[in-house]
Design an enzyme around this catalytic site. Structure first.
Site, PDB file in Angstrom:
ATOM      1  N   ARG A  69       0.710  -1.351  -0.005  1.00 15.74           N
ATOM      2  CA  ARG A  69       0.088  -0.061   0.050  1.00 15.74           C
ATOM      3  C   ARG A  69       0.798   1.438   0.105  1.00 15.74           C
ATOM      4  NH1 ARG A  69      -1.556   0.785   4.408  1.00 15.74           N
ATOM      5  NH2 ARG A  69      -1.148  -1.331   5.545  1.00 15.74           N
ATOM      6  N   TYR A 197      -1.522  -3.287  -6.950  1.00 14.76           N
ATOM      7  CA  TYR A 197      -1.530  -3.961  -5.656  1.00 14.76           C
ATOM      8  C   TYR A 197      -2.612  -4.145  -4.601  1.00 14.76           C
ATOM      9  CZ  TYR A 197      -0.528  -5.125  -0.727  1.00 14.76           C
ATOM     10  OH  TYR A 197      -0.364  -5.642   0.418  1.00 14.76           O
ATOM     11  N   LYS A 206      -9.796  -2.475   2.143  1.00 15.80           N
ATOM     12  CA  LYS A 206      -9.312  -1.362   2.835  1.00 15.80           C
ATOM     13  C   LYS A 206     -10.082  -0.128   2.529  1.00 15.80           C
ATOM     14  CE  LYS A 206      -6.793  -3.581   5.793  1.00 15.80           C
ATOM     15  NZ  LYS A 206      -5.785  -4.499   4.994  1.00 15.80           N
ATOM     16  N   HIS A 226     -10.340  -2.576  11.633  1.00 17.97           N
ATOM     17  CA  HIS A 226      -9.130  -3.707  11.127  1.00 17.97           C
ATOM     18  C   HIS A 226      -8.858  -4.875  12.113  1.00 17.97           C
ATOM     19  CE1 HIS A 226      -4.614  -3.656   9.540  1.00 17.97           C
ATOM     20  NE2 HIS A 226      -5.476  -4.517   8.763  1.00 17.97           N
ATOM     21  N   SER A 248      -1.052  -3.938  10.446  1.00 14.81           N
ATOM     22  CA  SER A 248      -0.639  -4.860   9.144  1.00 14.81           C
ATOM     23  C   SER A 248       0.638  -5.797   9.297  1.00 14.81           C
ATOM     24  CB  SER A 248      -0.461  -3.847   7.919  1.00 14.81           C
ATOM     25  OG  SER A 248      -1.701  -3.052   7.552  1.00 14.81           O
ATOM     26  N   CYS A 250       1.050  -7.977  11.430  1.00 13.95           N
ATOM     27  CA  CYS A 250       1.495  -8.176  12.905  1.00 13.95           C
ATOM     28  C   CYS A 250       0.831  -9.295  13.557  1.00 13.95           C
ATOM     29  CB  CYS A 250       0.969  -6.841  13.836  1.00 13.95           C
ATOM     30  SG  CYS A 250       2.191  -5.558  13.403  1.00 13.95           S
ATOM     31  N   ASP A 277      -9.122  -9.830   8.717  1.00 16.71           N
ATOM     32  CA  ASP A 277      -8.527  -8.643   8.703  1.00 16.71           C
ATOM     33  C   ASP A 277      -9.541  -7.550   8.995  1.00 16.71           C
ATOM     34  OD1 ASP A 277      -6.290  -7.192   7.467  1.00 16.71           O
ATOM     35  OD2 ASP A 277      -7.597  -6.726   5.993  1.00 16.71           O
ATOM     36  N   SER A 374       4.875 -10.506  -0.132  1.00 18.94           N
ATOM     37  CA  SER A 374       3.874 -11.341  -0.975  1.00 18.94           C
ATOM     38  C   SER A 374       2.772 -11.925  -0.261  1.00 18.94           C
ATOM     39  CB  SER A 374       4.871 -12.118  -1.807  1.00 18.94           C
ATOM     40  OG  SER A 374       5.678 -12.894  -0.569  1.00 18.94           O
ATOM     41  N   ARG A 375       1.898 -12.248  -1.176  1.00 19.94           N
ATOM     42  CA  ARG A 375       0.507 -12.688  -0.431  1.00 19.94           C
ATOM     43  C   ARG A 375      -0.324 -13.942  -1.240  1.00 19.94           C
ATOM     44  NH1 ARG A 375      -1.547  -8.871   3.969  1.00 19.94           N
ATOM     45  NH2 ARG A 375       0.091  -7.537   4.237  1.00 19.94           N
ATOM     46  N   ARG A 406       3.548  -4.853  17.602  1.00 19.15           N
ATOM     47  CA  ARG A 406       4.876  -5.545  17.706  1.00 19.15           C
ATOM     48  C   ARG A 406       5.803  -4.301  18.364  1.00 19.15           C
ATOM     49  NH1 ARG A 406       7.161  -8.936  13.710  1.00 19.15           N
ATOM     50  NH2 ARG A 406       5.388  -9.434  12.437  1.00 19.15           N
ATOM     51  N   ASN A 502      -0.288 -18.737  21.552  1.00 15.95           N
ATOM     52  CA  ASN A 502      -1.064 -17.576  21.916  1.00 15.95           C
ATOM     53  C   ASN A 502      -2.337 -18.163  22.615  1.00 15.95           C
ATOM     54  OD1 ASN A 502       0.925 -16.072  21.015  1.00 15.95           O
ATOM     55  ND2 ASN A 502       0.135 -15.631  18.980  1.00 15.95           N
TER      56      ASN A 502
HETATM   57  P1  GTP Z   1      -2.349  -7.826   7.163  1.00 15.89           P
HETATM   58  O1  GTP Z   1      -3.009  -8.978   6.397  1.00 15.89           O
HETATM   59  O2  GTP Z   1      -1.280  -7.123   6.702  1.00 15.89           O
HETATM   60  O3  GTP Z   1      -3.337  -6.803   7.882  1.00 15.89           O
HETATM   61  O4  GTP Z   1      -1.552  -8.669   8.467  1.00 15.89           O
HETATM   62  P2  GTP Z   1      -1.903  -9.663   9.556  1.00 15.89           P
HETATM   63  O5  GTP Z   1      -1.917  -8.830  10.923  1.00 15.89           O
HETATM   64  O6  GTP Z   1      -2.838 -10.653   9.152  1.00 15.89           O
HETATM   65  O7  GTP Z   1      -0.388 -10.362   9.653  1.00 15.89           O
HETATM   66  P3  GTP Z   1       0.005 -11.748   9.497  1.00 15.89           P
HETATM   67  O8  GTP Z   1      -0.955 -12.676  10.609  1.00 15.89           O
HETATM   68  O9  GTP Z   1      -0.068 -12.453   8.262  1.00 15.89           O
HETATM   69  O10 GTP Z   1       1.600 -11.895  10.276  1.00 15.89           O
HETATM   70  C1  GTP Z   1       2.428 -11.304   9.511  1.00 15.89           C
HETATM   71  C2  GTP Z   1       3.929 -11.900  10.189  1.00 15.89           C
HETATM   72  O11 GTP Z   1       3.795 -11.854  11.593  1.00 15.89           O
HETATM   73  C3  GTP Z   1       4.272 -13.150   9.604  1.00 15.89           C
HETATM   74  O12 GTP Z   1       5.642 -12.990   9.253  1.00 15.89           O
HETATM   75  C4  GTP Z   1       4.186 -14.068  10.930  1.00 15.89           C
HETATM   76  O13 GTP Z   1       5.026 -15.113  10.819  1.00 15.89           O
HETATM   77  C5  GTP Z   1       4.439 -13.072  11.802  1.00 15.89           C
HETATM   78  N1  GTP Z   1       3.786 -13.585  13.326  1.00 15.89           N
HETATM   79  C6  GTP Z   1       2.346 -13.873  13.290  1.00 15.89           C
HETATM   80  N2  GTP Z   1       1.859 -14.377  14.638  1.00 15.89           N
HETATM   81  C7  GTP Z   1       3.352 -14.287  15.529  1.00 15.89           C
HETATM   82  C8  GTP Z   1       3.502 -14.607  16.764  1.00 15.89           C
HETATM   83  O14 GTP Z   1       2.610 -14.938  17.488  1.00 15.89           O
HETATM   84  N3  GTP Z   1       4.797 -14.710  17.192  1.00 15.89           N
HETATM   85  C9  GTP Z   1       5.814 -13.877  16.243  1.00 15.89           C
HETATM   86  N4  GTP Z   1       7.124 -13.934  16.641  1.00 15.89           N
HETATM   87  N5  GTP Z   1       5.458 -13.750  14.787  1.00 15.89           N
HETATM   88  C10 GTP Z   1       4.414 -13.629  14.511  1.00 15.89           C
HETATM   89  C1  SPV Z   2      -2.848  -4.695   5.339  1.00 18.31           C
HETATM   90  O1  SPV Z   2      -1.581  -4.097   4.609  1.00 18.31           O
HETATM   91  O2  SPV Z   2      -3.252  -4.404   6.324  1.00 18.31           O
HETATM   92  C2  SPV Z   2      -3.549  -5.901   4.545  1.00 18.31           C
HETATM   93  C3  SPV Z   2      -3.038  -6.100   3.077  1.00 18.31           C
HETATM   94  O3  SPV Z   2      -4.359  -6.515   5.036  1.00 18.31           O
HETATM   95  S1  SPV Z   2      -3.775  -4.785   2.161  1.00 18.31           S
HETATM   96  O4  SPV Z   2      -5.038  -5.312   1.605  1.00 18.31           O
HETATM   97  O5  SPV Z   2      -2.975  -4.734   1.013  1.00 18.31           O
HETATM   98  O6  SPV Z   2      -4.160  -3.701   2.697  1.00 18.31           O
HETATM   99 MN    MN Z   3      -4.848  -5.754   7.004  1.00 15.14          MN
END
Ligand code: GTP
Ligand code: SPV
Ligand code: MN
Length: 597
Positions: A69, A197, A206, A226, A248, A250, A277, A374-375, A406, A502
């Site tokens: 984004r 993207y 979003k 979110h 995002s 996290c 999400d 990458s997704r 984080r 968790n």
């Molecule tokens: P968006 O789709 O961008 O909104 O992100 P999201 O919040 O869904 O993030 P996602 O679950 O894809 O996590 C992204 C990164 O965080 C990945 O690299 C995971 O491996 C890492 N991650 C997720 N959960 C944990 C955790 O409990 N501990 C650690 N250390 N890393 C984590």
């Molecule tokens: C984010 O960035 O929080 C996502 C991916 O979930 S996007 O749809 O590109 O916003």
């Molecule tokens: Mn998101």
């Protein structure tokens, strides 16, 4: 199909602007899907993957300058700048339309413009919102087909005079200099040009479900957030649901698909995924807060996804999935860093360059095959843990709202806030290390209130006020918590193993919601006592739990000062109740000099 005059007029007007060869209405059928896939493969927009190992799957690469984004090119075009607030970029509606029109003008010559009627939320539900996206990208059409409900049933539900969000998208030349992602909340319209993207181009996500929806939600009395939504079923079959807002990349997708760790298996928990999400939240007739996931798929981060970290995501993305900006193997497989198994012997990286495992750049650094952002785009229904309530128009009742981020230091593994207002304060002061989901410096800590900084469609000070008001309107509000899976030790290693583990924290969260669960009172909230979490089967290094649960009073005092600096951006618009929460926190910290460590 009923003729919706407003829709027809708008499509005609947009077609006149973009000058496509033809307008193609999507009906949402399987036959149409195959036709679009065939056309995209023929043009090179998509690559079909090995049908034996990745049935129904495709690969796509976006322009290397277009892989996340672009927040600095994202604007709220409300009539006044004050309405957009200090955390949003703003353009007047006139300037927005004028500047984007110059880029859109004639940009679809020689190609088709696809019209995608889509529903965020189950088709026909009174809580759902309908949009129509016009786009010149087949990749976008096929992604929208997974992420939302599209086609004839939506057009039928819209009827002859139904209202819809007008979503215009065009690739133009994909250059960042000619890219704009514009939101016109007063017109219920979104114009996005110059990006292919996900978050910039899949306008149901979003743009509609957060930026436009947050604006609508404030007027209509609900919340667009979110947040992931998940259910935790106990051995007696009782399911309790929580939502969690993390910035995002996290950990929302991971938490939403969690698999109970071995040590807790004996307790017989099951986890149900409702969404990863976005959550739309309303007050139910029972006085509780209810959550709906408006999406129908996942647009999940690929790197780091493997059978240890997230087996459910891996299983979900095994078929009928579109992979974007990962490594494409010459054997028509896909791979990413920290993925499953060995990389292919050779392939093409996210920038379209030849790639081999172990490659180094001129400075001796490892060349990654997949972009960090990458997704995969995969249907929610394919997830082994998909909740049977995913399509329930009422959604699910929420016991706890969890904010998280984080933070290498400061924030303990988990704490419970004292009440709704304190919870809103904890949400409003979320700060997190930036990740690759948006352009910008990775690792930099920034405030990201409620994980909504890039997604709130109006003045964030008003958003905090609205959250506070919502609390007064929910007779039985959920409890509000804060978590941090990312605290590190002196050597920079994560103190908490995260992922499936968790659930141990969620177990405590739900116990607290029932009035159980051991906790000590600290200035920042209720923190688990050292023995409060069930750690059966988990080997933590000596002292790790103490470090994870520590509240460093001096560091928190500095943090509160920083809250003040952040809030000063909102000048006279910030609710006195937020300031009151800040003063209360400062007082509690002042009252316990040296203790609470
Ligand atoms: P968006 O789709 O961008 O909104 O992100 P999201 O919040 O869904 O993030 P996602 O679950 O894809 O996590 C992204 C990164 O965080 C990945 O690299 C995971 O491996 C890492 N991650 C997720 N959960 C944990 C955790 O409990 N501990 C650690 N250390 N890393 C984590
Ligand atoms: C984010 O960035 O929080 C996502 C991916 O979930 S996007 O749809 O590109 O916003
Ligand atoms: Mn998101």
């Amino acid at each position: 199909m009923p003729d919706n005059l407003k829709l027809n007029e708008w499509v005609a007007e947009m077609a006149a602007l973009c000058a496509p060869d033809r307008v193609v209405w999507l009906d949402g059928s399987e036959e149409e899907k195959r036709r679009l896939e065939g056309a995209a493969v023929a043009s090179g927009e998509l690559t079909a993957l090995d049908p034996a190992r990745f049935p129904g799957c495709f690969y796509h690469r976006t322009d290397p300058r277009d892989v996340a984004r672009t927040e600095h090119l994202t604007f709220i075009c409300s009539r006044t700048q004050a309405e957009a607030g200090p955390t949003n970029n703003w353009l007047s509606p006139e300037d927005g339309y004028r500047r984007a029109s110059e880029i859109f003008k004639g940009s679809m010559k020689g190609r088709a413009m696809y019209a995608i009627p889509f529903s965020m939320g189950p088709v026909g539900s009174p809580f759902s919102k309908i949009g129509v996206q016009l786009t010149d990208s087949i990749y976008v059409c096929l992604n929208m087909r997974i992420m939302t409900r599209i086609g004839d049933p939506v057009r039928a539900a819209l009827g002859p005079d139904g209202d819809f969000t007008k979503c215009l998208h065009g690739k133009a030349d994909l250059s960042p200099e000619r890219r704009l992602i514009l939101h016109f909340p007063e017109d219920n319209a979104i114009w996005s040009v110059g990006s292919g993207y996900g978050g910039n181009a899949l306008l149901g996500k979003k743009c509609l479900s957060l930026r436009i929806a947050s604006w609508q939600a404030r007027r209509e009395g609900w919340l667009a957030e979110h947040m992931l939504i998940l259910g935790i079923e106990d051995p007696a079959g009782k399911v309790e649901y929580v939502t969690a807002a993390f910035p995002s990349a996290c950990g929302k997708t991971n938490l939403a698909m969690l698999i109970p760790p071995d040590g807790l298996k004996r307790k017989g928990y099951k986890v149900w995924t409702v969404g990863d999400d976005i959550a739309w939240l309303r007050v139910g007739s029972d006085g509780r807060l209810w959550a709906v996931n408006p999406e129908a798929g996942f647009f999940g981060v690929a790197p780091g996804t493997n059978s240890r970290s997230n087996p459910n995501a891996l299983a979900t993305a095994r078929r009928n999935t579109i992979f974007t900006n990962v490594l494409l193997g010459d054997d028509k497989t896909v791979w990413w860093e920290d993925g499953e198994g060995a990389p292919p012997a050779s392939g093409t990286d996210w920038q379209g360059r030849p790639w081999k495992p172990g490659m180094k750049d001129a400075d001796g650094r490892r060349v990654v095959g997949a972009h960090p952002n990458s997704r995969f785009t995969a249907p929610l229904a394919q997830c082994p843990s998909a909740s049977p309530r995913c399509d329930d128009p009422q959604g699910v009742p929420i016991s706890a709202v969890i904010f998280g981020s984080r933070r290498a230091r400061l924030a303990p593994l988990v704490y419970q806030t004292f009440d709704w207002d304190h919870g809103v304060y904890a949400g409003a002061t979320v700060a997190s290390e930036r990740m690759a989901a948006a352009d910008g410096k990775v690792g930099e800590v920034r405030r990201d209130p409620m994980a909504m900084l890039p997604f709130c469609g109006y003045n964030m000070a008003d958003y905090f006020t609205y959250w506070l008001q919502m609390g007064r309107r929910i007779p039985s509000p959920p409890k509000i918590f804060h978590v941090n899976w990312f605290r590190r030790d002196e050597q920079g290693r994560f103190l908490w193993p995260g992922y499936g583990e968790n659930l141990r924290v969620l177990e405590w969260v739900l116990a607290r919601c029932r009035g159980a669960g051991k906790a000590r009172q600290t200035p920042i909230g209720w923190v688990p006592t050292a023995d409060a979490l069930d750690l059966t089967g988990l080997e933590l290094p000596a002292g790790a739990m103490d470090k994870l649960l520590a509240v460093d009073v001096e560091a928190w005092k500095a943090e509160v000062e920083d809250h003040g600096r952040f809030f000063s951006r909102f000048e006279g618009r910030l609710s006195p109740d937020i300031k009151r929460q800040q003063a209360l926190l400062a007082e509690r910290l002042a009252a316990c000099v040296g203790v609470g460590k």
